[in-house]
Design a protein around this motif. Structure first.
Motif, PDB file in Angstrom:
ATOM      1  N   ASP A 198      51.717  40.631  81.152  1.00 49.96           N
ATOM      2  CA  ASP A 198      50.956  41.230  80.048  1.00 49.96           C
ATOM      3  C   ASP A 198      51.383  40.682  78.687  1.00 49.96           C
ATOM      4  O   ASP A 198      50.942  41.186  77.652  1.00 49.96           O
ATOM      5  N   GLY A 199      52.257  39.678  78.675  1.00 52.68           N
ATOM      6  CA  GLY A 199      52.628  39.012  77.431  1.00 52.68           C
ATOM      7  C   GLY A 199      53.370  39.897  76.440  1.00 52.68           C
ATOM      8  O   GLY A 199      53.054  39.881  75.243  1.00 52.68           O
ATOM      9  N   ALA A 202      45.956  47.135  85.166  1.00 51.38           N
ATOM     10  CA  ALA A 202      44.611  47.231  85.742  1.00 51.38           C
ATOM     11  C   ALA A 202      43.607  47.532  84.635  1.00 51.38           C
ATOM     12  O   ALA A 202      43.882  48.330  83.733  1.00 51.38           O
ATOM     13  N   VAL A 203      42.466  46.878  84.693  1.00 52.07           N
ATOM     14  CA  VAL A 203      41.405  47.096  83.704  1.00 52.07           C
ATOM     15  C   VAL A 203      40.206  47.709  84.424  1.00 52.07           C
ATOM     16  O   VAL A 203      39.750  47.173  85.447  1.00 52.07           O
ATOM     17  N   ALA A 204      39.723  48.829  83.919  1.00 56.38           N
ATOM     18  CA  ALA A 204      38.608  49.528  84.566  1.00 56.38           C
ATOM     19  C   ALA A 204      37.581  49.933  83.520  1.00 56.38           C
ATOM     20  O   ALA A 204      37.894  50.057  82.325  1.00 56.38           O
ATOM     21  N   ARG A 205      36.377  50.128  83.983  1.00 59.68           N
ATOM     22  CA  ARG A 205      35.306  50.624  83.106  1.00 59.68           C
ATOM     23  C   ARG A 205      35.068  52.084  83.434  1.00 59.68           C
ATOM     24  O   ARG A 205      34.927  52.464  84.600  1.00 59.68           O
ATOM     25  N   THR A 206      35.045  52.917  82.410  1.00 56.19           N
ATOM     26  CA  THR A 206      34.861  54.347  82.603  1.00 56.19           C
ATOM     27  C   THR A 206      33.383  54.664  82.805  1.00 56.19           C
ATOM     28  O   THR A 206      32.506  53.793  82.664  1.00 56.19           O
ATOM     29  N   LEU A 207      33.072  55.928  83.131  1.00 56.39           N
ATOM     30  CA  LEU A 207      31.688  56.345  83.330  1.00 56.39           C
ATOM     31  C   LEU A 207      30.873  56.212  82.048  1.00 56.39           C
ATOM     32  O   LEU A 207      29.651  56.064  82.092  1.00 56.39           O
ATOM     33  N   GLU A 208      31.570  56.270  80.898  1.00 52.50           N
ATOM     34  CA  GLU A 208      30.865  56.122  79.622  1.00 52.50           C
ATOM     35  C   GLU A 208      30.625  54.667  79.259  1.00 52.50           C
ATOM     36  O   GLU A 208      30.020  54.359  78.224  1.00 52.50           O
ATOM     37  N   GLY A 209      31.160  53.749  80.086  1.00 53.95           N
ATOM     38  CA  GLY A 209      30.977  52.325  79.804  1.00 53.95           C
ATOM     39  C   GLY A 209      32.100  51.709  79.005  1.00 53.95           C
ATOM     40  O   GLY A 209      32.055  50.512  78.702  1.00 53.95           O
ATOM     41  N   ALA A 210      33.112  52.481  78.653  1.00 55.59           N
ATOM     42  CA  ALA A 210      34.231  51.949  77.895  1.00 55.59           C
ATOM     43  C   ALA A 210      35.205  51.225  78.834  1.00 55.59           C
ATOM     44  O   ALA A 210      35.185  51.422  80.044  1.00 55.59           O
ATOM     45  N   THR A 211      36.036  50.382  78.243  1.00 52.90           N
ATOM     46  CA  THR A 211      37.054  49.659  79.007  1.00 52.90           C
ATOM     47  C   THR A 211      38.397  50.357  78.855  1.00 52.90           C
ATOM     48  O   THR A 211      38.811  50.696  77.741  1.00 52.90           O
ATOM     49  N   GLN A 212      39.063  50.581  79.967  1.00 48.95           N
ATOM     50  CA  GLN A 212      40.368  51.249  79.944  1.00 48.95           C
ATOM     51  C   GLN A 212      41.400  50.364  80.624  1.00 48.95           C
ATOM     52  O   GLN A 212      41.186  49.860  81.723  1.00 48.95           O
ATOM     53  N   THR A 213      42.533  50.168  79.950  1.00 51.34           N
ATOM     54  CA  THR A 213      43.632  49.371  80.491  1.00 51.34           C
ATOM     55  C   THR A 213      44.733  50.321  80.957  1.00 51.34           C
ATOM     56  O   THR A 213      45.227  51.135  80.174  1.00 51.34           O
ATOM     57  N   MET A 214      45.121  50.204  82.225  1.00 53.60           N
ATOM     58  CA  MET A 214      46.120  51.102  82.802  1.00 53.60           C
ATOM     59  C   MET A 214      47.370  50.308  83.192  1.00 53.60           C
ATOM     60  O   MET A 214      47.325  49.448  84.070  1.00 53.60           O
ATOM     61  N   ALA A 215      48.469  50.608  82.504  1.00 49.40           N
ATOM     62  CA  ALA A 215      49.725  49.921  82.797  1.00 49.40           C
ATOM     63  C   ALA A 215      50.216  50.318  84.182  1.00 49.40           C
ATOM     64  O   ALA A 215      50.060  51.454  84.627  1.00 49.40           O
ATOM     65  N   VAL A 246      53.271  56.604  94.308  1.00 50.57           N
ATOM     66  CA  VAL A 246      53.865  55.912  93.160  1.00 50.57           C
ATOM     67  C   VAL A 246      53.609  54.421  93.308  1.00 50.57           C
ATOM     68  O   VAL A 246      53.887  53.848  94.361  1.00 50.57           O
ATOM     69  N   PRO A 247      53.104  53.739  92.264  1.00 50.72           N
ATOM     70  CA  PRO A 247      52.767  52.313  92.393  1.00 50.72           C
ATOM     71  C   PRO A 247      54.003  51.432  92.576  1.00 50.72           C
ATOM     72  O   PRO A 247      55.092  51.748  92.102  1.00 50.72           O
ATOM     73  N   MET A 248      53.798  50.317  93.274  1.00 47.30           N
ATOM     74  CA  MET A 248      54.834  49.292  93.408  1.00 47.30           C
ATOM     75  C   MET A 248      54.119  47.959  93.501  1.00 47.30           C
ATOM     76  O   MET A 248      53.642  47.551  94.570  1.00 47.30           O
ATOM     77  N   THR A 249      53.975  47.255  92.361  1.00 47.81           N
ATOM     78  CA  THR A 249      53.210  46.010  92.313  1.00 47.81           C
ATOM     79  C   THR A 249      53.754  45.122  91.204  1.00 47.81           C
ATOM     80  O   THR A 249      54.337  45.616  90.228  1.00 47.81           O
ATOM     81  N   PHE A 250      53.552  43.804  91.361  1.00 43.80           N
ATOM     82  CA  PHE A 250      53.911  42.854  90.305  1.00 43.80           C
ATOM     83  C   PHE A 250      52.669  42.340  89.579  1.00 43.80           C
ATOM     84  O   PHE A 250      52.775  41.448  88.737  1.00 43.80           O
ATOM     85  N   GLU A 251      51.510  42.883  89.906  1.00 45.88           N
ATOM     86  CA  GLU A 251      50.300  42.503  89.187  1.00 45.88           C
ATOM     87  C   GLU A 251      50.320  43.110  87.793  1.00 45.88           C
ATOM     88  O   GLU A 251      51.010  44.091  87.527  1.00 45.88           O
ATOM     89  N   GLY A 252      49.548  42.520  86.899  1.00 46.02           N
ATOM     90  CA  GLY A 252      49.484  43.019  85.536  1.00 46.02           C
ATOM     91  C   GLY A 252      48.726  44.333  85.446  1.00 46.02           C
ATOM     92  O   GLY A 252      48.335  44.926  86.461  1.00 46.02           O
TER      93      GLY A 252
END
Length: 556
Positions: free
Chosen positions: A90-91, A198-211, A190-196
């Motif tokens: 994620d820089g 997660a980016v999702a689109r909400t029902l309202e059409g907005a973009t949400q970034t989840m660490a 509980v998450p366990m991942t090395f991926e960056g």
């Protein structure tokens, strides 16, 4: 909620007995044990001369301090260069210098006080290779120092080898337990991942970034090692660190498991299990009273609701509603009885008298405490109790068959006074200057408590926060960093010096006039020493903070 309280305390208490036996064998295997021979040979091949030969208490302490300085330097470098190091999908950029100092000091000392949000500030490499690594080795340092103290009190001039003790504690006690807990937490969501992120689109059409990230690994050792430093800023209120009531119970029990087992480990190494039973009983009584008080006090509504039709509800302000007020209060009691410091509710939102419960736990700092160091802290009260009783009956005080004399008492009193000096001195300075007064969210008694709590948490190597405090400033970072370092090492150095001094004396034969330290009567003496000395040292600031806030709310 009473069944929750009993489940959370009784289950780890029962598990602590076999775990303490296993820990004693792993840290103190004996020369004829195959495990002892094999691990000693392996570590000696790996580390060379540093891992060969026995050490007296002075050499042991020097090794511990040198290793901890190396840990501090390594993690400072990692945090300073995180923007150029791998595992940074994620820089994440560079950190401010005083925050680097504070964070390195915090995790080296097993405090995990966090003036940052991990998901926003730290790369995966910083979280894993820097902070999570320190959560293992700082906890292992506490276990190793307890083993050295126990050996000295057992009358040995040699207290072992710090590096071998550290490696055995880290690799054979903490790592397997953390791996098991991490798997349980992964099964619980509980998450366990090395991926960056997660980016999702909400029902309202907005973009949400989840660490997200390698969360389960860090949560496991943060709980078991009485570290408390969370992967996310909200700590165990975050649904990725603590997804359900099931994970909440598991994480809550893991806070006290190893500190409880450390008491039985101490008893087995010293060969005095009855003394360990007395110590365990004193700690358990204090913990039960603390947890029950938090439960009861937080069942009252928040002061803002007094006199309203909804006032029968418990205080739900600042609580994670998945768990409720009772679970939040219980966690607050357990996390500050040990030096864990993780949270599943906002301590700043606790009722004023409930807020006094975690403060009291950190003020006395002996209710199981941090991994290993809880008993080391209680040892000071034991020495003082032995000395007072000896003077009252006109005998030279003795502990474990050795005379406690003026030299030991000087060190014990110094160790006793360091803790309140760091808390009260820092609080007075910051409450009287803009360095602290300008950073509080609330005025009056509550604002004073925010400053008091921060220095208490740093001095107790706890790491929890009262929040409502703008603590990521140069002044706060440097002040609490220095306090954490002094509060970690002075209370280890002085008790080990006392134990080393006692070990050098000739044993005194036990007579009918000897004060026995393995009886319920002596347990009451320890309990009285902890309560009365703690009250004398901290009652004035309790009156200025939580008690004043409670009385002010009641008068309106």
């Amino acid at each position: 909620m009473a069944p929750l309280l009993l489940l959370t305390l009784i289950v780890p208490a029962l598990l602590s007995w076999p775990l303490g036996k296993v820990m004693a064998h792993l840290i103190e295997p004996g020369g004829t044990s195959r495990y002892g021979r094999r691990t000693s040979e392996l570590f000696c091949r790996t580390g060379g001369d540093a891992l060969t030969g026995e050490q007296d208490w002075k050499q042991y302490l020097v090794s511990m301090l040198v290793f901890n300085m190396m840990m501090f330097a390594f993690v400072t470098t990692v945090l300073a260069l995180q923007q150029s190091l791998p595992l940074n999908p994620d820089g994440k950029g560079p950190l401010e210098a005083s925050l680097i100092f504070n964070t390195a000091a915090s995790f080296v000392t097993n405090t995990n006080l966090q003036h940052y949000s991990g998901e926003a500030a730290m790369s995966y490499f910083s979280q894993l290779a820097g902070l999570m690594w320190l959560q293992f080795v700082s906890a292992a340092t506490g276990i190793a120092c307890l083993a050295a103290l126990a050996r000295a009190l057992g009358g040995r001039s040699s207290v072992g080898n710090f590096y071998i003790d550290l490696l055995r504690a880290a690799f054979f006690i903490l790592l397997p337990l953390a791996l098991l807990l991490a798997l349980i937490l992964i099964a619980g969501g509980v998450p366990m991942t090395f991926e960056g992120a997660a980016v999702a689109r909400t029902l309202e059409g907005a973009t949400q970034t989840m660490a997200r990230g390698p969360v389960a690994a860090m949560v496991a050792i943060k709980q078991l090692g009485t570290n408390g430093g969370g992967y996310f800023g909200p700590n165990s209120t975050h649904p990725f660190e603590n997804p359900s009531f099931y994970t909440n119970i598991v994480e809550c029990m893991s806070i006290v498991l190893i500190p409880m087992a450390a008491v039985w480990m101490f008893g087995r190494i010293t060969g005095r299990m009855r003394d360990a039973s007395v110590i365990f009983s004193v700690m358990m009584i204090l913990l039960l009273v603390k947890a029950a008080a938090a439960f009861w006090l937080e069942s009252a509504p928040a002061a803002a609701l007094w006199g309203l039709p909804v006032e029968a509800a418990p205080n739900l302000e600042g609580k994670e509603l998945r768990f409720g007020a009772g679970a939040g209060a219980l966690w607050a009691a357990l996390t500050t009885a040990t030096s864990n410091g993780s949270v599943n509710c906002m301590h700043d939102s606790l009722n004023p008298l409930t807020g006094l419960v975690p403060l009291a736990g950190m003020w006395i700092n002996v209710v199981f405490g941090g991994v290993g160091v809880g008993i080391i802290n209680l040892f000071i009260f034991i020495i003082i109790g032995v000395f007072i009783c000896g003077m009252m009956v006109g005998r030279t005080p003795e502990y474990f068959g050795r005379k406690v004399e003026t030299g030991e008492m000087r060190l014990a009193l110094l160790a006793l006074l360091v803790h309140p000096l760091l808390i009260l001195g820092g609080t007075a300075l910051f409450a009287a200057t803009p360095a602290g007064a300008a950073t509080v969210l609330n005025s009056g008694a509550h604002g004073f408590t925010e400053i008091l709590y921060e220095f208490t948490s740093a001095a107790a190597n706890n790491g929890s926060g009262f929040e409502g405090l703008g603590d990521n400033t140069v002044a706060w970072n440097i002040a609490t960093g220095v306090v954490m370092l002094l509060a970690r090492y002075i209370p280890i150095i002085l008790p080990l010096a006392i134990a080393g001094s006692l070990a050098s004396k000739k044993p005194v034969p036990e007579t009918s006039g000897t004060l026995r330290t393995d009886t319920p009567l002596f347990g009451l003496i320890i309990l009285g020493s902890v309560i009365f000395i703690g009250a004398l040292l901290f009652l004035p600031v309790a009156v200025l903070g939580p008690l004043a806030e409670h009385l002010s709310a009641a008068s309106h």
